[in-house]
Design a protein around this motif. Structure first.
Motif, PDB file in Angstrom:
ATOM      1  N   ALA A  94      65.793  32.070   0.087  1.00  0.00           N
ATOM      2  CA  ALA A  94      67.203  32.363   0.390  1.00  0.00           C
ATOM      3  C   ALA A  94      67.526  32.093   1.858  1.00  0.00           C
ATOM      4  N   LYS A  95      66.613  31.403   2.556  1.00  0.00           N
ATOM      5  CA  LYS A  95      66.817  31.095   3.985  1.00  0.00           C
ATOM      6  C   LYS A  95      66.555  29.604   4.256  1.00  0.00           C
ATOM      7  N   ASP A  96      67.118  29.155   5.391  1.00  0.00           N
ATOM      8  CA  ASP A  96      66.841  27.784   5.826  1.00  0.00           C
ATOM      9  C   ASP A  96      65.755  27.738   6.893  1.00  0.00           C
ATOM     10  N   ALA A  97      65.503  28.875   7.519  1.00  0.00           N
ATOM     11  CA  ALA A  97      64.509  28.905   8.596  1.00  0.00           C
ATOM     12  C   ALA A  97      63.663  30.156   8.454  1.00  0.00           C
ATOM     13  N   PHE A  98      62.406  30.090   8.892  1.00  0.00           N
ATOM     14  CA  PHE A  98      61.543  31.263   8.773  1.00  0.00           C
ATOM     15  C   PHE A  98      60.513  31.290   9.892  1.00  0.00           C
ATOM     16  N   SER A  99      59.836  32.430   9.989  1.00  0.00           N
ATOM     17  CA  SER A  99      58.857  32.703  11.043  1.00  0.00           C
ATOM     18  C   SER A  99      57.728  31.670  11.039  1.00  0.00           C
ATOM     19  N   LYS A 100      57.373  31.168  12.219  1.00  0.00           N
ATOM     20  CA  LYS A 100      56.271  30.210  12.389  1.00  0.00           C
ATOM     21  C   LYS A 100      56.453  28.968  11.499  1.00  0.00           C
ATOM     22  N   GLN A 101      57.712  28.619  11.229  1.00  0.00           N
ATOM     23  CA  GLN A 101      58.021  27.583  10.236  1.00  0.00           C
ATOM     24  C   GLN A 101      57.294  26.261  10.498  1.00  0.00           C
ATOM     25  N   ARG A 102      57.360  25.807  11.747  1.00  0.00           N
ATOM     26  CA  ARG A 102      56.770  24.497  12.055  1.00  0.00           C
ATOM     27  C   ARG A 102      55.267  24.530  11.820  1.00  0.00           C
ATOM     28  N   ALA A 128      64.647  44.325  22.953  1.00  0.00           N
ATOM     29  CA  ALA A 128      64.867  42.898  23.191  1.00  0.00           C
ATOM     30  C   ALA A 128      63.573  42.244  23.653  1.00  0.00           C
ATOM     31  N   ASP A 129      63.467  40.941  23.420  1.00  0.00           N
ATOM     32  CA  ASP A 129      62.339  40.162  23.922  1.00  0.00           C
ATOM     33  C   ASP A 129      62.297  40.222  25.441  1.00  0.00           C
ATOM     34  N   VAL A 130      61.112  40.364  26.016  1.00  0.00           N
ATOM     35  CA  VAL A 130      60.969  40.191  27.459  1.00  0.00           C
ATOM     36  C   VAL A 130      60.990  38.687  27.707  1.00  0.00           C
ATOM     37  N   LYS A 131      61.937  38.243  28.515  1.00  0.00           N
ATOM     38  CA  LYS A 131      62.122  36.798  28.723  1.00  0.00           C
ATOM     39  C   LYS A 131      60.849  36.142  29.235  1.00  0.00           C
ATOM     40  N   GLY A 132      60.551  34.981  28.689  1.00  0.00           N
ATOM     41  CA  GLY A 132      59.412  34.210  29.164  1.00  0.00           C
ATOM     42  C   GLY A 132      58.103  34.581  28.493  1.00  0.00           C
ATOM     43  N   SER A 133      58.121  35.646  27.692  1.00  0.00           N
ATOM     44  CA  SER A 133      56.876  36.058  27.034  1.00  0.00           C
ATOM     45  C   SER A 133      56.904  35.660  25.561  1.00  0.00           C
ATOM     46  N   GLY A 134      55.758  35.809  24.924  1.00  0.00           N
ATOM     47  CA  GLY A 134      55.685  35.660  23.475  1.00  0.00           C
ATOM     48  C   GLY A 134      55.796  34.229  22.990  1.00  0.00           C
ATOM     49  N   GLY A 135      55.911  34.084  21.666  1.00  0.00           N
ATOM     50  CA  GLY A 135      56.002  32.763  21.052  1.00  0.00           C
ATOM     51  C   GLY A 135      54.886  32.593  20.027  1.00  0.00           C
ATOM     52  N   VAL A 136      54.797  31.372  19.500  1.00  0.00           N
ATOM     53  CA  VAL A 136      53.837  31.107  18.428  1.00  0.00           C
ATOM     54  C   VAL A 136      52.652  30.291  18.957  1.00  0.00           C
ATOM     55  N   SER A 137      51.586  30.217  18.173  1.00  0.00           N
ATOM     56  CA  SER A 137      50.430  29.395  18.529  1.00  0.00           C
ATOM     57  C   SER A 137      50.902  27.963  18.765  1.00  0.00           C
ATOM     58  N   PRO A 138      50.222  27.228  19.658  1.00  0.00           N
ATOM     59  CA  PRO A 138      50.662  25.856  19.936  1.00  0.00           C
ATOM     60  C   PRO A 138      50.608  24.978  18.680  1.00  0.00           C
ATOM     61  N   ALA A 139      51.613  24.094  18.548  1.00  0.00           N
ATOM     62  CA  ALA A 139      51.686  23.234  17.366  1.00  0.00           C
ATOM     63  C   ALA A 139      50.540  22.227  17.337  1.00  0.00           C
ATOM     64  N   ASP A 140      50.024  21.885  18.524  1.00  0.00           N
ATOM     65  CA  ASP A 140      49.011  20.829  18.589  1.00  0.00           C
ATOM     66  C   ASP A 140      47.597  21.388  18.794  1.00  0.00           C
ATOM     67  N   ALA A 141      47.408  22.665  18.488  1.00  0.00           N
ATOM     68  CA  ALA A 141      46.091  23.271  18.724  1.00  0.00           C
ATOM     69  C   ALA A 141      45.025  22.586  17.872  1.00  0.00           C
ATOM     70  N   PRO A 142      43.811  22.405  18.429  1.00  0.00           N
ATOM     71  CA  PRO A 142      42.734  21.784  17.655  1.00  0.00           C
ATOM     72  C   PRO A 142      42.200  22.725  16.576  1.00  0.00           C
TER      73      PRO A 142
END
Ligand code: FAD
Lengths: 421, 96
Positions: A217-225, A383-397
């Motif tokens: 029911a969504k177009d986008a989701f967590s860690k989608q890429r 709220a998110d602390v700016k500059g922190s957080g995010g997902v694992s790198p897309a190009d991780a080995p």
């Protein structure tokens, strides 16, 4: 740091609340905290309050003598783990000085400061609710408790997890598995996609002619890429995701025929995993702390309800701004709430907190990814602390993915040993 | 890096709430979600409780500035200022 008007209001609410609910005078009995829900949030808050101030009398009310954890239950569904590894009891919680009552809370008298169970009424100075979620049986036509016995949700771990696992093992090779995913907000935003990955892993390794169709029911989701990259690499023939705009939203289900209906037509499934819309656990509504959304607005410093003073809410049941509904979040909020409750009972002012969340997802046995965040109260919400957080790198080995799979499991062991061990 | 411990002595107060340890500074209580406090817990995640504060500050600074690679700590360390990191490190050092 400039104090915003909102954070000033927050502080004064907390102080007003401290004045309304003062610590009992020294001559009186110890202050009493009652907690509802022996899951990740409730058990953590009960133990943390006891640790911070052993003089507080803490009672934890939990419906079931055995807790079955949802994190890692997707591995059970994928055949990679035993359900027993998900189960915990309250022996160590009792040993830590918490009075554990097995029973269901059925009502709250907020002005009289009592919690009601079928056979007992518990007085409190402060009440903490961590009831998790209720599944909405009124939100998806055709889907109710009886339908869930045929089309499992497995969104509260236990029998439902086993049922879905058994349906998958019983299915003939070549059968179609269909999963329905709700719109936001719901428990564990990356959970459906971790599950999809592990069902696809099972199909690829054991039922190679079968396939999983994910109707969303969504177009986008967590860690989608990260998920979609992994699916392309690992499960190109076994997993298909249909977004909202591609017609993925399920409008109704029919348990008789195991069919799901979207705008685009009917989809018959051999195995159907229907994850319905959700809301805060029922006791939250009975306590008057839910709003029209079905979830609970809270003060981000103390986790005290915005609607009923003296009642705090943590975990999945809350409207927590940027913080997702996860076990990590519930545990992190529990520690902040515990510190605030101890302060408020002493007539002191709770400090501005910072909180952390990290959700690991296991995409395959040696393939882990994560989303992490650090949060603080700002503008009346978390709220998110700016500059922190995010997902694992897309190009991780590959070896980094493997390390994260190891850390994911380590996280589960560490957190469950902190909460239940 | 030179660390001024004196500033943080103020956090070690015995308050009416009956706390016998310093209040955990913002964020510090969340670390144990991954870093076990229980020595018996078997985990590949390094132990950080009871470690000299200077060590923790150094590593956290490297994570924050991306000098040291990691799976998750870079993302988390960036959520804390230098001052907050120092307070956390000093509190962690005092934990068993
Ligand atoms: C498939 C799946 C995978 C997940 N994976 C992860 C993951 O990898 N990482 C992560 O961090 N999170 C994960 N989660 C999310 C996590 O399970 C929840 O966010 C977490 O359990 C929330 O904690 P809580 O305390 O709010 O609720 P819960 O842990 O659900 O605890 C609520 C407790 O309250 C009790 N209760 C409710 N009402 C009453 C009442 N009236 N009286 C008595 N007892 C009551 C219930 O019996 C229950 O034990 C996952 C969830 C799912 C479904």
């Amino acid at each position: 740091m400039a104090q915003t008007r909102r954070s000033f209001l927050t502080t004064s609410t907390a102080l007003a609340s401290a004045a309304l609910f003062p610590m009992p005078a020294l001559a009186q009995a110890a202050p009493r905290v009652v907690v509802v829900g022996g899951g990740f949030g409730g058990t953590s808050v009960a133990r943390e309050i006891k640790k911070l101030n052993p003089k507080v009398s803490v009672t934890l009310v939990e419906a079931s003598p055995t807790f079955t954890a949802c994190p890692f239950s997707n591995l059970v569904i994928g055949g990679l783990r035993d359900l027993k590894a998900q189960q915990f009891n309250y022996d160590k919680v009792r040993a830590a000085g918490v009075n554990v009552v097995i029973g269901t809370a059925i009502g709250v008298n907020a002005s009289g400061q009592t919690l009601r169970l079928a056979d007992v009424t518990l007085p409190y100075d402060r009440l903490v609710l961590s009831p998790g979620i209720d599944l909405r049986w009124d939100a998806l036509p055709g889907y109710n408790e009886a339908a869930a016995a045929k089309m499992p949700h497995a969104w509260r771990a236990g029998e439902q997890t086993t049922l879905l696992r058994n349906q998958l093992t019983a299915m003939e090779d070549g059968g179609l598995v269909v999963m329905s995913v709700p719109a936001n907000p719901f428990r564990c935003p990356p959970g459906p996609y971790e599950r999809a990955s592990l069902i696809a892993h099972y199909l690829k390794t054991s039922k190679p002619k079968s396939k999983l169709l994910v109707l969303d029911a969504k177009d986008a989701f967590s860690k989608q890429r990260l998920f979609q990259n992994a699916w392309k690499e690992l499960y190109p023939n076994h997993l298909e995701w249909v977004s909202l705009s591609a017609g993925g939203k399920v409008n109704s289900v029919d348990p008789e025929t195991n069919t799901l209906t979207t705008d685009f037509g009917k989809q018959a499934a051999k195995v159907a995993n229907v994850i319905p819309p959700q809301r805060a656990g029922r006791i939250a509504e009975l306590a008057g702390v839910t709003n029209q959304t079905g979830w609970c607005p809270i003060d981000p410093v103390t986790f005290e309800s915005r609607q009923v003073p003296g009642i705090h809410v943590i975990g999945d049941a809350t409207i927590a701004g940027a913080m997702p509904k996860s076990a990590f979040t519930a545990n992190s909020q529990a520690k902040v709430c515990a510190a605030a409750v101890v302060k408020l009972l002493a007539g002191e002012k709770p400090a501005q907190p910072k909180l952390i969340n990290t959700c690991y997802s296991v995409v395959a046995p040696d393939y882990g990814i994560s989303v992490a965040g650090v949060y603080e109260p700002a503008g009346g919400v978390l709220a998110d602390v700016k500059g922190s957080g995010g997902v694992s790198p897309a190009d991780a080995p590959a070896d980094a993915r493997k390390t994260e799979a190891v850390y994911a499991e380590a996280w589960f062991r560490t957190i469950t040993s902190e909460v239940f061990g | 890096m030179k660390i001024v411990l004196g500033v943080f002595a103020a956090t070690f107060v015995f308050s009416a709430s009956g706390l016998h340890a310093a209040d955990a500074p913002p964020g510090a209580a969340s670390c144990s979600g991954c870093h076990a406090t229980n020595a018996a817990a078997e985990t590949p995640v390094p132990k950080i409780h009871g470690r000299p504060a200077a060590e923790t500050i150094d590593v956290m600074t490297e994570f924050r500035t991306d000098k040291k690679p990691s799976t998750v700590m870079n993302r988390l360390a960036k959520g804390f200022t230098e001052e907050e990191t120092r307070a956390i490190a000093i509190w962690l050092a005092a934990q068993k």
